[in-house]
Design a protein around this motif. Structure first.
Motif, PDB file in Angstrom:
ATOM      1  N   ILE A  22     -40.629 -73.123  77.667  1.00 33.91           N
ATOM      2  CA  ILE A  22     -41.614 -73.112  79.344  1.00 33.91           C
ATOM      3  C   ILE A  22     -43.242 -72.257  78.571  1.00 33.91           C
ATOM      4  O   ILE A  22     -44.086 -73.058  79.979  1.00 33.91           O
ATOM      5  CB  ILE A  22     -40.666 -72.201  80.336  1.00 33.91           C
ATOM      6  N   ALA A  23     -42.973 -71.241  77.764  1.00 33.30           N
ATOM      7  CA  ALA A  23     -44.154 -70.058  77.465  1.00 33.30           C
ATOM      8  C   ALA A  23     -44.704 -71.333  76.865  1.00 33.30           C
ATOM      9  O   ALA A  23     -46.212 -71.344  77.172  1.00 33.30           O
ATOM     10  CB  ALA A  23     -43.516 -69.432  76.339  1.00 33.30           C
ATOM     11  N   SER A  24     -44.467 -72.491  76.328  1.00 33.50           N
ATOM     12  CA  SER A  24     -45.734 -73.544  75.300  1.00 33.50           C
ATOM     13  C   SER A  24     -45.977 -74.281  76.373  1.00 33.50           C
ATOM     14  O   SER A  24     -47.248 -74.275  76.095  1.00 33.50           O
ATOM     15  CB  SER A  24     -44.831 -74.148  74.641  1.00 33.50           C
ATOM     16  N   LEU A  25     -45.177 -74.831  77.477  1.00 31.45           N
ATOM     17  CA  LEU A  25     -45.804 -75.901  78.419  1.00 31.45           C
ATOM     18  C   LEU A  25     -46.668 -75.079  79.532  1.00 31.45           C
ATOM     19  O   LEU A  25     -47.778 -75.675  80.111  1.00 31.45           O
ATOM     20  CB  LEU A  25     -44.433 -76.082  78.809  1.00 31.45           C
ATOM     21  N   ARG A  26     -46.314 -74.275  79.629  1.00 32.24           N
ATOM     22  CA  ARG A  26     -47.771 -73.120  80.448  1.00 32.24           C
ATOM     23  C   ARG A  26     -48.644 -72.552  79.977  1.00 32.24           C
ATOM     24  O   ARG A  26     -49.593 -72.080  80.856  1.00 32.24           O
ATOM     25  CB  ARG A  26     -46.574 -71.793  81.262  1.00 32.24           C
ATOM     26  N   ASN A  27     -48.109 -72.819  78.209  1.00 29.03           N
ATOM     27  CA  ASN A  27     -49.801 -71.967  77.955  1.00 29.03           C
ATOM     28  C   ASN A  27     -49.507 -70.138  78.535  1.00 29.03           C
ATOM     29  O   ASN A  27     -50.768 -69.976  78.342  1.00 29.03           O
ATOM     30  CB  ASN A  27     -50.799 -72.720  78.017  1.00 29.03           C
ATOM     31  N   TYR A  28     -48.360 -69.753  78.323  1.00 23.07           N
ATOM     32  CA  TYR A  28     -48.938 -68.028  78.465  1.00 23.07           C
ATOM     33  C   TYR A  28     -46.953 -68.222  78.597  1.00 23.07           C
ATOM     34  O   TYR A  28     -46.184 -67.878  77.566  1.00 23.07           O
ATOM     35  CB  TYR A  28     -47.667 -68.785  80.378  1.00 23.07           C
ATOM     36  N   ALA A  29     -47.574 -66.614  77.344  1.00 24.09           N
ATOM     37  CA  ALA A  29     -47.368 -65.623  76.555  1.00 24.09           C
ATOM     38  C   ALA A  29     -46.474 -65.848  75.918  1.00 24.09           C
ATOM     39  O   ALA A  29     -44.965 -65.975  75.103  1.00 24.09           O
ATOM     40  CB  ALA A  29     -46.261 -65.014  77.636  1.00 24.09           C
ATOM     41  N   VAL A  30     -47.232 -67.276  75.011  1.00 16.10           N
ATOM     42  CA  VAL A  30     -46.175 -67.699  74.104  1.00 16.10           C
ATOM     43  C   VAL A  30     -45.654 -67.206  72.857  1.00 16.10           C
ATOM     44  O   VAL A  30     -44.267 -67.207  72.621  1.00 16.10           O
ATOM     45  CB  VAL A  30     -47.347 -68.958  73.666  1.00 16.10           C
ATOM     46  N   LYS A  31     -46.401 -66.273  72.018  1.00 18.27           N
ATOM     47  CA  LYS A  31     -46.522 -64.992  71.123  1.00 18.27           C
ATOM     48  C   LYS A  31     -45.165 -63.914  71.907  1.00 18.27           C
ATOM     49  O   LYS A  31     -44.246 -63.598  70.512  1.00 18.27           O
ATOM     50  CB  LYS A  31     -47.773 -64.582  70.359  1.00 18.27           C
ATOM     51  N   GLU A  32     -45.738 -63.946  72.421  1.00 20.14           N
ATOM     52  CA  GLU A  32     -44.906 -63.231  72.781  1.00 20.14           C
ATOM     53  C   GLU A  32     -43.077 -63.196  73.168  1.00 20.14           C
ATOM     54  O   GLU A  32     -42.358 -62.566  72.767  1.00 20.14           O
ATOM     55  CB  GLU A  32     -45.284 -62.404  74.664  1.00 20.14           C
ATOM     56  N   ALA A  33     -42.871 -64.714  73.561  1.00 18.56           N
ATOM     57  CA  ALA A  33     -41.654 -65.182  73.583  1.00 18.56           C
ATOM     58  C   ALA A  33     -41.249 -65.210  72.483  1.00 18.56           C
ATOM     59  O   ALA A  33     -39.954 -65.112  72.382  1.00 18.56           O
ATOM     60  CB  ALA A  33     -41.719 -66.802  74.726  1.00 18.56           C
ATOM     61  N   SER A  34     -42.020 -65.240  71.661  1.00 16.76           N
ATOM     62  CA  SER A  34     -41.604 -65.948  70.437  1.00 16.76           C
ATOM     63  C   SER A  34     -40.692 -64.681  69.721  1.00 16.76           C
ATOM     64  O   SER A  34     -39.810 -65.013  69.127  1.00 16.76           O
ATOM     65  CB  SER A  34     -42.613 -66.790  69.370  1.00 16.76           C
ATOM     66  N   ALA A  35     -41.375 -63.608  69.763  1.00 11.65           N
ATOM     67  CA  ALA A  35     -40.985 -62.233  69.107  1.00 11.65           C
ATOM     68  C   ALA A  35     -39.684 -61.686  70.047  1.00 11.65           C
ATOM     69  O   ALA A  35     -39.009 -61.744  69.381  1.00 11.65           O
ATOM     70  CB  ALA A  35     -42.659 -61.096  69.053  1.00 11.65           C
ATOM     71  N   LEU A  36     -39.936 -61.533  71.483  1.00  9.70           N
ATOM     72  CA  LEU A  36     -39.000 -61.023  72.018  1.00  9.70           C
ATOM     73  C   LEU A  36     -37.727 -61.945  71.621  1.00  9.70           C
ATOM     74  O   LEU A  36     -36.666 -61.481  71.445  1.00  9.70           O
ATOM     75  CB  LEU A  36     -38.862 -60.678  73.231  1.00  9.70           C
ATOM     76  N   LEU A  37     -37.640 -63.067  71.378  1.00 11.40           N
ATOM     77  CA  LEU A  37     -36.667 -64.358  70.737  1.00 11.40           C
ATOM     78  C   LEU A  37     -35.883 -63.675  70.113  1.00 11.40           C
ATOM     79  O   LEU A  37     -34.759 -63.486  69.962  1.00 11.40           O
ATOM     80  CB  LEU A  37     -36.297 -65.470  71.580  1.00 11.40           C
ATOM     81  N   PHE A  38     -36.614 -63.187  68.842  1.00 18.61           N
ATOM     82  CA  PHE A  38     -36.303 -63.188  67.739  1.00 18.61           C
ATOM     83  C   PHE A  38     -35.459 -62.037  67.732  1.00 18.61           C
ATOM     84  O   PHE A  38     -34.573 -61.783  66.817  1.00 18.61           O
ATOM     85  CB  PHE A  38     -37.349 -63.593  66.409  1.00 18.61           C
ATOM     86  N   TRP A  39     -36.561 -61.006  68.014  1.00 16.53           N
ATOM     87  CA  TRP A  39     -35.437 -59.421  68.656  1.00 16.53           C
ATOM     88  C   TRP A  39     -34.661 -59.592  68.428  1.00 16.53           C
ATOM     89  O   TRP A  39     -33.068 -59.335  68.948  1.00 16.53           O
ATOM     90  CB  TRP A  39     -36.610 -58.471  68.384  1.00 16.53           C
ATOM     91  N   GLN A  40     -34.140 -60.475  70.054  1.00 16.55           N
ATOM     92  CA  GLN A  40     -33.105 -60.588  70.877  1.00 16.55           C
ATOM     93  C   GLN A  40     -32.160 -60.886  70.398  1.00 16.55           C
ATOM     94  O   GLN A  40     -30.708 -60.181  70.144  1.00 16.55           O
ATOM     95  CB  GLN A  40     -33.396 -60.729  72.420  1.00 16.55           C
ATOM     96  N   HIS A  41     -31.730 -62.204  69.336  1.00 14.44           N
ATOM     97  CA  HIS A  41     -30.761 -62.197  68.781  1.00 14.44           C
ATOM     98  C   HIS A  41     -30.647 -62.067  67.531  1.00 14.44           C
ATOM     99  O   HIS A  41     -29.471 -62.142  67.292  1.00 14.44           O
ATOM    100  CB  HIS A  41     -31.441 -64.576  68.635  1.00 14.44           C
ATOM    101  N   ILE A  42     -31.728 -60.950  66.777  1.00 17.08           N
ATOM    102  CA  ILE A  42     -31.040 -60.647  65.928  1.00 17.08           C
ATOM    103  C   ILE A  42     -29.666 -59.234  66.020  1.00 17.08           C
ATOM    104  O   ILE A  42     -29.089 -58.926  66.448  1.00 17.08           O
ATOM    105  CB  ILE A  42     -32.338 -59.678  64.901  1.00 17.08           C
ATOM    106  N   CYS A  43     -30.565 -58.482  67.133  1.00 18.17           N
ATOM    107  CA  CYS A  43     -30.067 -57.126  68.086  1.00 18.17           C
ATOM    108  C   CYS A  43     -28.173 -57.882  69.058  1.00 18.17           C
ATOM    109  O   CYS A  43     -27.667 -57.206  68.665  1.00 18.17           O
ATOM    110  CB  CYS A  43     -30.606 -56.865  69.445  1.00 18.17           C
ATOM    111  N   ALA A  44     -28.309 -59.552  69.161  1.00 18.64           N
ATOM    112  CA  ALA A  44     -26.844 -59.569  70.197  1.00 18.64           C
ATOM    113  C   ALA A  44     -26.133 -59.639  69.294  1.00 18.64           C
ATOM    114  O   ALA A  44     -24.638 -59.601  69.548  1.00 18.64           O
ATOM    115  CB  ALA A  44     -27.383 -61.638  70.164  1.00 18.64           C
TER     116      ALA A  44
END
Length: 446
Positions: free
Chosen positions: A406-428
Protein backbone atom coordinates in the motif's frame (compact mmCIF):
# COMPACT_ATOMS: atom_id res chain seq x y z
CA UNK A 1 4.27 -29.87 42.24
CA UNK A 2 6.25 -32.00 39.76
CA UNK A 3 3.12 -32.52 37.67
CA UNK A 4 2.44 -28.77 37.62
CA UNK A 5 6.01 -27.97 36.55
CA UNK A 6 5.80 -30.64 33.84
CA UNK A 7 2.56 -29.13 32.57
CA UNK A 8 4.08 -25.62 32.42
CA UNK A 9 7.11 -27.02 30.59
CA UNK A 10 4.82 -28.75 28.07
CA UNK A 11 2.92 -25.50 27.48
CA UNK A 12 6.19 -23.66 26.86
CA UNK A 13 7.43 -26.32 24.44
CA UNK A 14 4.07 -26.40 22.64
CA UNK A 15 4.35 -22.64 22.09
CA UNK A 16 8.04 -22.40 21.18
CA UNK A 17 8.53 -25.49 19.00
CA UNK A 18 5.97 -24.49 16.30
CA UNK A 19 7.60 -21.07 16.01
CA UNK A 20 11.03 -22.69 15.78
CA UNK A 21 9.73 -24.70 12.82
CA UNK A 22 8.54 -21.53 11.12
CA UNK A 23 11.82 -19.80 11.97
CA UNK A 24 13.78 -22.62 10.29
CA UNK A 25 11.72 -22.21 7.10
CA UNK A 26 12.28 -18.44 7.23
CA UNK A 27 16.04 -18.85 7.68
CA UNK A 28 16.15 -21.21 4.70
CA UNK A 29 14.38 -18.56 2.61
CA UNK A 30 16.76 -15.90 3.90
CA UNK A 31 19.83 -17.97 2.95
CA UNK A 32 18.45 -18.78 -0.50
CA UNK A 33 17.66 -15.12 -1.26
CA UNK A 34 20.56 -13.39 0.49
CA UNK A 35 22.45 -11.01 -1.84
CA UNK A 36 25.76 -12.73 -1.02
CA UNK A 37 24.54 -16.18 -2.02
CA UNK A 38 21.77 -15.48 -4.56
CA UNK A 39 21.05 -19.20 -4.79
CA UNK A 40 17.52 -18.31 -5.86
CA UNK A 41 16.95 -14.94 -7.57
CA UNK A 42 14.36 -12.44 -6.39
CA UNK A 43 12.22 -13.06 -9.48
CA UNK A 44 11.69 -16.68 -8.38
CA UNK A 45 10.40 -15.57 -4.99
CA UNK A 46 8.00 -13.19 -6.72
CA UNK A 47 6.69 -16.01 -8.89
CA UNK A 48 6.29 -18.15 -5.76
CA UNK A 49 4.38 -15.30 -4.12
CA UNK A 50 2.01 -15.16 -7.09
CA UNK A 51 1.49 -18.92 -6.89
CA UNK A 52 0.61 -18.64 -3.19
CA UNK A 53 -1.78 -15.76 -3.84
CA UNK A 54 -3.50 -17.15 -6.94
CA UNK A 55 -3.44 -20.91 -6.29
CA UNK A 56 -2.16 -22.33 -3.00
CA UNK A 57 -3.94 -19.95 -0.59
CA UNK A 58 -7.35 -20.08 -2.39
CA UNK A 59 -7.13 -23.89 -2.35
CA UNK A 60 -6.38 -23.86 1.39
CA UNK A 61 -9.24 -21.47 2.16
CA UNK A 62 -11.79 -23.30 0.01
CA UNK A 63 -10.98 -26.79 1.32
CA UNK A 64 -10.82 -25.97 5.04
CA UNK A 65 -13.47 -23.27 5.27
CA UNK A 66 -15.87 -25.15 2.98
CA UNK A 67 -15.62 -28.35 5.01
CA UNK A 68 -15.95 -26.62 8.37
CA UNK A 69 -18.63 -23.98 7.85
CA UNK A 70 -22.41 -24.40 8.00
CA UNK A 71 -25.23 -21.88 8.12
CA UNK A 72 -25.34 -22.23 11.91
CA UNK A 73 -21.56 -21.71 12.11
CA UNK A 74 -21.79 -18.41 10.21
CA UNK A 75 -24.12 -17.16 12.93
CA UNK A 76 -21.86 -18.50 15.70
CA UNK A 77 -18.61 -17.16 14.23
CA UNK A 78 -19.80 -13.54 13.98
CA UNK A 79 -17.29 -12.34 16.59
CA UNK A 80 -14.26 -13.37 14.47
CA UNK A 81 -14.64 -10.57 11.84
CA UNK A 82 -15.92 -8.16 14.49
CA UNK A 83 -12.76 -8.81 16.49
CA UNK A 84 -10.68 -7.70 13.47
CA UNK A 85 -12.46 -4.35 13.60
CA UNK A 86 -12.00 -4.10 17.38
CA UNK A 87 -8.29 -4.96 17.24
CA UNK A 88 -7.75 -2.46 14.41
CA UNK A 89 -9.58 0.29 16.28
CA UNK A 90 -7.65 -0.32 19.50
CA UNK A 91 -4.39 -0.56 17.54
CA UNK A 92 -5.06 2.77 15.82
CA UNK A 93 -5.79 4.36 19.20
CA UNK A 94 -2.46 3.02 20.47
CA UNK A 95 -0.79 4.32 17.32
CA UNK A 96 -2.23 7.77 17.96
CA UNK A 97 -0.81 7.69 21.50
CA UNK A 98 2.57 6.54 20.15
CA UNK A 99 2.55 9.42 17.65
CA UNK A 100 1.80 11.93 20.43
CA UNK A 101 4.52 10.55 22.73
CA UNK A 102 7.28 9.73 20.23
CA UNK A 103 6.63 12.74 17.96
CA UNK A 104 7.59 11.33 14.57
CA UNK A 105 8.20 13.73 11.66
CA UNK A 106 4.84 15.38 10.89
CA UNK A 107 4.51 13.67 7.50
CA UNK A 108 4.60 10.25 9.25
CA UNK A 109 1.89 10.91 11.85
CA UNK A 110 -0.83 8.96 10.00
CA UNK A 111 1.74 6.35 9.02
CA UNK A 112 2.49 5.73 12.71
CA UNK A 113 -1.20 5.29 13.48
CA UNK A 114 -1.90 2.84 10.66
CA UNK A 115 1.28 0.76 11.13
CA UNK A 116 0.37 0.26 14.78
CA UNK A 117 -3.28 -0.45 14.10
CA UNK A 118 -3.33 -2.87 11.17
CA UNK A 119 -1.87 -6.30 11.86
CA UNK A 120 -1.32 -9.42 9.80
CA UNK A 121 -4.62 -11.32 9.86
CA UNK A 122 -3.94 -13.61 6.89
CA UNK A 123 -0.81 -15.50 5.92
CA UNK A 124 1.09 -15.36 9.23
CA UNK A 125 -1.83 -16.59 11.42
CA UNK A 126 -2.41 -19.39 8.88
CA UNK A 127 1.26 -20.37 9.15
CA UNK A 128 1.16 -20.25 12.98
CA UNK A 129 -2.02 -22.34 13.16
CA UNK A 130 -0.61 -24.82 10.63
CA UNK A 131 2.64 -25.18 12.58
CA UNK A 132 0.90 -25.51 15.97
CA UNK A 133 -1.47 -28.15 14.62
CA UNK A 134 1.33 -30.06 12.89
CA UNK A 135 2.25 -31.72 16.19
CA UNK A 136 0.15 -34.69 17.29
CA UNK A 137 0.25 -33.47 20.92
CA UNK A 138 -1.18 -30.02 20.16
CA UNK A 139 -3.60 -28.70 22.81
CA UNK A 140 -6.51 -28.24 20.37
CA UNK A 141 -7.39 -31.82 19.44
CA UNK A 142 -7.57 -33.75 16.16
CA UNK A 143 -9.64 -31.18 14.21
CA UNK A 144 -7.17 -28.42 15.05
CA UNK A 145 -5.85 -27.60 11.57
CA UNK A 146 -9.14 -27.53 9.69
CA UNK A 147 -11.06 -25.45 12.23
CA UNK A 148 -8.15 -23.08 12.84
CA UNK A 149 -7.69 -22.32 9.14
CA UNK A 150 -11.47 -21.91 8.80
CA UNK A 151 -11.56 -19.30 11.59
CA UNK A 152 -8.61 -17.36 10.13
CA UNK A 153 -10.09 -17.47 6.61
CA UNK A 154 -13.47 -16.30 7.87
CA UNK A 155 -11.89 -13.04 9.07
CA UNK A 156 -9.92 -12.26 5.92
CA UNK A 157 -12.71 -10.57 3.96
CA UNK A 158 -13.03 -7.88 6.65
CA UNK A 159 -9.29 -7.23 6.54
CA UNK A 160 -9.34 -6.93 2.73
CA UNK A 161 -12.20 -4.41 2.81
CA UNK A 162 -10.32 -2.39 5.45
CA UNK A 163 -7.19 -2.39 3.26
CA UNK A 164 -8.95 -1.04 0.17
CA UNK A 165 -10.97 1.61 2.06
CA UNK A 166 -9.62 2.81 5.42
CA UNK A 167 -5.95 1.86 5.01
CA UNK A 168 -5.80 3.03 1.37
CA UNK A 169 -6.94 6.55 2.26
CA UNK A 170 -4.98 6.76 5.52
CA UNK A 171 -1.79 6.04 3.57
CA UNK A 172 -2.21 8.85 1.07
CA UNK A 173 0.67 11.38 0.93
CA UNK A 174 0.13 14.39 3.23
CA UNK A 175 -0.96 17.49 1.32
CA UNK A 176 1.58 19.81 2.95
CA UNK A 177 4.48 17.56 1.90
CA UNK A 178 3.28 16.93 -1.62
CA UNK A 179 4.70 19.21 -4.28
CA UNK A 180 2.28 19.92 -7.11
CA UNK A 181 4.39 20.20 -10.23
CA UNK A 182 3.02 22.09 -13.18
CA UNK A 183 2.73 20.30 -16.47
CA UNK A 184 5.48 22.44 -17.96
CA UNK A 185 8.00 21.31 -15.36
CA UNK A 186 6.72 17.79 -14.84
CA UNK A 187 9.35 15.07 -15.04
CA UNK A 188 8.25 11.87 -16.74
CA UNK A 189 9.44 8.92 -14.67
CA UNK A 190 10.78 5.75 -16.21
CA UNK A 191 8.52 2.76 -15.63
CA UNK A 192 9.95 0.55 -12.92
CA UNK A 193 10.73 -2.99 -13.94
CA UNK A 194 8.65 -5.40 -11.88
CA UNK A 195 11.65 -7.66 -11.35
CA UNK A 196 13.73 -4.86 -9.76
CA UNK A 197 11.06 -3.90 -7.23
CA UNK A 198 11.67 -5.04 -3.62
CA UNK A 199 10.06 -8.35 -2.66
CA UNK A 200 8.15 -6.49 0.07
CA UNK A 201 5.82 -5.02 -2.57
CA UNK A 202 4.89 -8.47 -3.89
CA UNK A 203 5.24 -10.64 -0.77
CA UNK A 204 1.60 -10.92 0.29
CA UNK A 205 -0.65 -9.34 -2.36
CA UNK A 206 1.10 -9.58 -5.76
CA UNK A 207 0.05 -7.08 -8.39
CA UNK A 208 -1.38 -4.50 -5.98
CA UNK A 209 1.21 -1.89 -7.01
CA UNK A 210 0.08 -2.27 -10.63
CA UNK A 211 -3.53 -1.44 -9.74
CA UNK A 212 -2.94 2.26 -9.12
CA UNK A 213 -5.05 5.00 -10.65
CA UNK A 214 -4.05 8.51 -11.71
CA UNK A 215 -4.75 9.72 -8.16
CA UNK A 216 -3.09 6.83 -6.26
CA UNK A 217 0.16 8.68 -5.60
CA UNK A 218 -1.48 12.04 -4.82
CA UNK A 219 -3.13 13.47 -1.67
CA UNK A 220 -6.53 13.02 -3.28
CA UNK A 221 -8.89 13.48 -0.31
CA UNK A 222 -7.05 16.57 0.94
CA UNK A 223 -7.12 18.12 -2.53
CA UNK A 224 -10.82 17.35 -3.01
CA UNK A 225 -11.93 18.90 0.25
CA UNK A 226 -9.49 21.82 0.09
CA UNK A 227 -11.41 22.91 -2.99
CA UNK A 228 -14.44 23.44 -0.74
CA UNK A 229 -12.54 25.79 1.53
CA UNK A 230 -11.62 28.28 -1.14
CA UNK A 231 -9.27 26.70 -3.66
CA UNK A 232 -10.46 27.08 -7.20
CA UNK A 233 -11.00 24.32 -9.73
CA UNK A 234 -7.93 25.52 -11.62
CA UNK A 235 -5.79 24.57 -8.63
CA UNK A 236 -6.76 20.95 -9.15
CA UNK A 237 -7.27 20.60 -12.91
CA UNK A 238 -7.12 16.80 -12.87
CA UNK A 239 -10.11 16.37 -10.53
CA UNK A 240 -13.55 16.49 -12.11
CA UNK A 241 -16.20 17.91 -9.78
CA UNK A 242 -18.83 18.35 -12.49
CA UNK A 243 -22.26 16.78 -12.30
CA UNK A 244 -22.89 13.51 -14.09
CA UNK A 245 -23.98 14.12 -17.63
CA UNK A 246 -21.92 17.29 -17.88
CA UNK A 247 -24.67 19.64 -16.71
CA UNK A 248 -23.25 22.87 -15.39
CA UNK A 249 -25.34 24.23 -12.54
CA UNK A 250 -24.18 27.81 -12.14
CA UNK A 251 -25.65 31.05 -10.89
CA UNK A 252 -27.43 31.61 -14.21
CA UNK A 253 -29.25 28.26 -14.04
CA UNK A 254 -32.95 28.18 -13.14
CA UNK A 255 -33.69 28.15 -9.42
CA UNK A 256 -35.37 24.73 -9.62
CA UNK A 257 -32.19 23.19 -11.08
CA UNK A 258 -30.00 24.81 -8.42
CA UNK A 259 -32.28 23.39 -5.70
CA UNK A 260 -32.00 19.90 -7.19
CA UNK A 261 -28.23 20.16 -7.65
CA UNK A 262 -26.04 17.83 -5.59
CA UNK A 263 -24.54 19.63 -2.56
CA UNK A 264 -20.81 20.31 -2.78
CA UNK A 265 -19.86 18.11 0.20
CA UNK A 266 -21.97 15.18 -1.05
CA UNK A 267 -20.50 15.57 -4.54
CA UNK A 268 -16.95 15.43 -3.19
CA UNK A 269 -17.72 12.41 -1.01
CA UNK A 270 -19.05 10.71 -4.16
CA UNK A 271 -15.85 11.60 -6.04
CA UNK A 272 -13.73 10.10 -3.24
CA UNK A 273 -15.91 6.96 -3.16
CA UNK A 274 -15.52 6.53 -6.92
CA UNK A 275 -11.72 6.71 -6.56
CA UNK A 276 -11.67 4.13 -3.74
CA UNK A 277 -10.42 0.87 -5.29
CA UNK A 278 -13.04 -1.31 -3.56
CA UNK A 279 -13.50 -3.20 -6.85
CA UNK A 280 -10.14 -4.89 -6.26
CA UNK A 281 -11.53 -6.70 -3.19
CA UNK A 282 -12.54 -9.65 -5.37
CA UNK A 283 -9.16 -11.33 -5.55
CA UNK A 284 -8.53 -15.14 -5.59
CA UNK A 285 -8.45 -15.57 -1.75
CA UNK A 286 -11.68 -13.61 -1.21
CA UNK A 287 -13.39 -15.38 -4.13
CA UNK A 288 -12.34 -18.70 -2.57
CA UNK A 289 -13.83 -17.56 0.77
CA UNK A 290 -17.15 -16.65 -0.87
CA UNK A 291 -17.32 -19.96 -2.76
CA UNK A 292 -16.47 -21.89 0.41
CA UNK A 293 -19.23 -20.10 2.34
CA UNK A 294 -21.78 -20.76 -0.40
CA UNK A 295 -20.89 -24.45 -0.71
CA UNK A 296 -20.62 -24.94 3.05
CA UNK A 297 -23.98 -23.34 3.84
CA UNK A 298 -25.91 -25.39 1.24
CA UNK A 299 -26.00 -29.03 2.44
CA UNK A 300 -26.70 -30.46 -1.03
CA UNK A 301 -23.66 -28.71 -2.52
CA UNK A 302 -21.50 -29.62 0.47
CA UNK A 303 -22.34 -33.33 0.16
CA UNK A 304 -21.58 -33.14 -3.56
CA UNK A 305 -18.14 -31.50 -3.09
CA UNK A 306 -16.80 -32.61 0.30
CA UNK A 307 -16.64 -36.02 1.92
CA UNK A 308 -15.10 -39.42 1.22
CA UNK A 309 -17.98 -40.55 -1.00
CA UNK A 310 -18.66 -37.15 -2.65
CA UNK A 311 -18.71 -37.20 -6.48
CA UNK A 312 -16.18 -34.34 -6.58
CA UNK A 313 -13.97 -35.63 -3.77
CA UNK A 314 -11.11 -36.24 -6.19
CA UNK A 315 -11.07 -32.48 -6.98
CA UNK A 316 -11.10 -31.42 -3.31
CA UNK A 317 -8.36 -33.96 -2.57
CA UNK A 318 -6.25 -32.40 -5.35
CA UNK A 319 -6.90 -28.92 -3.95
CA UNK A 320 -5.92 -30.17 -0.49
CA UNK A 321 -2.58 -31.38 -1.84
CA UNK A 322 -1.93 -27.92 -3.31
CA UNK A 323 -3.03 -26.29 -0.04
CA UNK A 324 -0.19 -28.07 1.77
CA UNK A 325 2.30 -25.78 0.01
CA UNK A 326 0.99 -22.60 1.68
CA UNK A 327 2.89 -22.63 4.98
CA UNK A 328 6.38 -23.46 3.64
CA UNK A 329 5.94 -21.08 0.72
CA UNK A 330 4.77 -18.19 2.91
CA UNK A 331 7.70 -18.58 5.30
CA UNK A 332 10.24 -18.90 2.46
CA UNK A 333 8.87 -15.68 0.95
CA UNK A 334 9.12 -13.97 4.35
CA UNK A 335 12.75 -15.09 4.57
CA UNK A 336 13.39 -13.70 1.09
CA UNK A 337 11.86 -10.38 2.16
CA UNK A 338 14.00 -10.21 5.30
CA UNK A 339 17.11 -11.02 3.23
CA UNK A 340 16.78 -7.61 1.58
CA UNK A 341 17.44 -6.03 4.98
CA UNK A 342 16.04 -2.80 6.42
CA UNK A 343 16.06 0.33 4.29
CA UNK A 344 17.17 3.73 5.52
CA UNK A 345 14.27 5.27 7.41
CA UNK A 346 13.43 8.85 8.29
CA UNK A 347 10.90 7.68 10.87
CA UNK A 348 13.33 7.81 13.77
CA UNK A 349 14.50 5.15 16.23
CA UNK A 350 12.19 6.35 19.01
CA UNK A 351 9.07 6.05 16.85
CA UNK A 352 10.17 2.69 15.43
CA UNK A 353 10.63 1.32 18.95
CA UNK A 354 7.34 2.88 20.06
CA UNK A 355 5.34 1.26 17.23
CA UNK A 356 7.03 -2.11 17.81
CA UNK A 357 6.33 -2.11 21.56
CA UNK A 358 2.74 -0.94 21.09
CA UNK A 359 2.04 -3.55 18.40
CA UNK A 360 3.90 -6.55 19.83
CA UNK A 361 3.74 -5.99 23.60
CA UNK A 362 0.90 -3.68 24.63
CA UNK A 363 -1.79 -4.69 22.10
CA UNK A 364 -1.67 -8.43 22.98
CA UNK A 365 -2.25 -7.53 26.65
CA UNK A 366 -5.33 -5.54 25.67
CA UNK A 367 -6.40 -8.44 23.44
CA UNK A 368 -6.38 -10.82 26.40
CA UNK A 369 -8.71 -8.44 28.27
CA UNK A 370 -11.05 -8.04 25.25
CA UNK A 371 -11.33 -11.80 24.63
CA UNK A 372 -11.80 -12.47 28.39
CA UNK A 373 -14.63 -9.91 28.52
CA UNK A 374 -16.23 -11.36 25.38
CA UNK A 375 -16.06 -14.81 26.99
CA UNK A 376 -17.54 -13.49 30.22
CA UNK A 377 -20.43 -11.92 28.30
CA UNK A 378 -21.02 -15.25 26.48
CA UNK A 379 -20.18 -13.85 23.03
CA UNK A 380 -17.85 -16.75 22.18
CA UNK A 381 -18.44 -20.42 21.38
CA UNK A 382 -18.46 -22.41 24.61
CA UNK A 383 -15.41 -24.62 25.14
CA UNK A 384 -13.79 -23.92 21.75
CA UNK A 385 -10.13 -23.25 22.53
CA UNK A 386 -9.07 -22.78 18.88
CA UNK A 387 -11.75 -20.10 18.45
CA UNK A 388 -10.25 -18.12 21.32
CA UNK A 389 -6.68 -18.75 20.13
CA UNK A 390 -7.41 -17.26 16.68
CA UNK A 391 -9.07 -14.23 18.32
CA UNK A 392 -5.99 -13.68 20.49
CA UNK A 393 -3.65 -14.09 17.49
CA UNK A 394 -5.36 -11.14 15.80
CA UNK A 395 -3.87 -8.91 18.51
CA UNK A 396 -0.42 -10.54 18.51
CA UNK A 397 0.92 -10.52 14.96
CA UNK A 398 3.23 -7.76 13.63
CA UNK A 399 2.01 -5.14 11.18
CA UNK A 400 0.69 -6.54 7.92
CA UNK A 401 3.24 -7.00 5.13
CA UNK A 402 0.46 -5.75 2.88
CA UNK A 403 1.09 -2.24 4.24
CA UNK A 404 4.39 -2.20 2.35
CA UNK A 405 2.52 -2.73 -0.92
CA UNK A 406 0.00 0.00 0.00
CA UNK A 407 2.87 2.38 0.83
CA UNK A 408 4.37 1.72 -2.60
CA UNK A 409 0.99 2.10 -4.29
CA UNK A 410 0.45 5.49 -2.63
CA UNK A 411 4.14 6.50 -2.88
CA UNK A 412 4.11 7.31 0.82
CA UNK A 413 6.71 6.20 3.42
CA UNK A 414 7.91 3.26 1.29
CA UNK A 415 11.37 3.00 2.90
CA UNK A 416 9.94 3.57 6.37
CA UNK A 417 7.40 0.76 5.90
CA UNK A 418 10.12 -1.62 4.72
CA UNK A 419 12.41 -0.85 7.67
CA UNK A 420 9.61 -1.04 10.24
CA UNK A 421 8.28 -4.36 8.92
CA UNK A 422 11.81 -5.80 8.98
CA UNK A 423 12.42 -4.94 12.64
CA UNK A 424 8.91 -5.94 13.72
CA UNK A 425 9.23 -9.40 12.21
CA UNK A 426 12.63 -9.85 13.87
CA UNK A 427 11.19 -8.89 17.27
CA UNK A 428 8.02 -10.94 16.69
CA UNK A 429 10.01 -14.18 17.10
CA UNK A 430 10.36 -13.39 20.81
CA UNK A 431 6.98 -11.73 21.38
CA UNK A 432 4.99 -14.46 19.61
CA UNK A 433 6.76 -17.19 21.59
CA UNK A 434 6.07 -15.38 24.86
CA UNK A 435 2.40 -14.65 24.21
CA UNK A 436 1.54 -18.00 22.62
CA UNK A 437 2.91 -19.68 25.76
CA UNK A 438 0.66 -17.39 27.83
CA UNK A 439 -2.32 -18.14 25.58
CA UNK A 440 -1.82 -21.90 25.95
CA UNK A 441 -1.69 -21.50 29.72
CA UNK A 442 -4.87 -19.38 29.77
CA UNK A 443 -6.72 -21.66 27.36
CA UNK A 444 -5.97 -24.66 29.55
CA UNK A 445 -8.51 -23.21 32.01
CA UNK A 446 -11.29 -22.96 29.38
Amino acid sequence: MDQRMRSESDNLLSAVVPLMKLLCLTVIGLILAHPRTQIIPRATFKLLSKLVFALFLPCLIFVHLGQSVTLDDVLLWWFVPVNVLISTAIGCALGYIVALICRPPPQFFRFTVIMTGFGNTGNLPIAIVGSVCHSSDNPFGPGCHRTGIAYVSFAQWVAVILVYTFVYHMMEPPMEYYEIVSEANEIVEEPINNISMPLLHEAEWPGMVDKGTEHSKKPFIARVFMSISGSSQSTFPDIDFSEEGGADVGPSSPKSLRCLAEPKVIRRIRVVAEETPIRHVLQPPTIASLLALIVGMVPVLKDFVFGYDAPLSFITDSLDILAGAVVPSVMLILGGMLAEGPNDSALGIRTTIGITIARLVVLPMIGIVVVALADKWHLLIDGDQMYRFVLLLQYTTPSAILLGAIASLRNYAVKEASALLFWQHICAVVSLSFYIAIYFKLLSYV
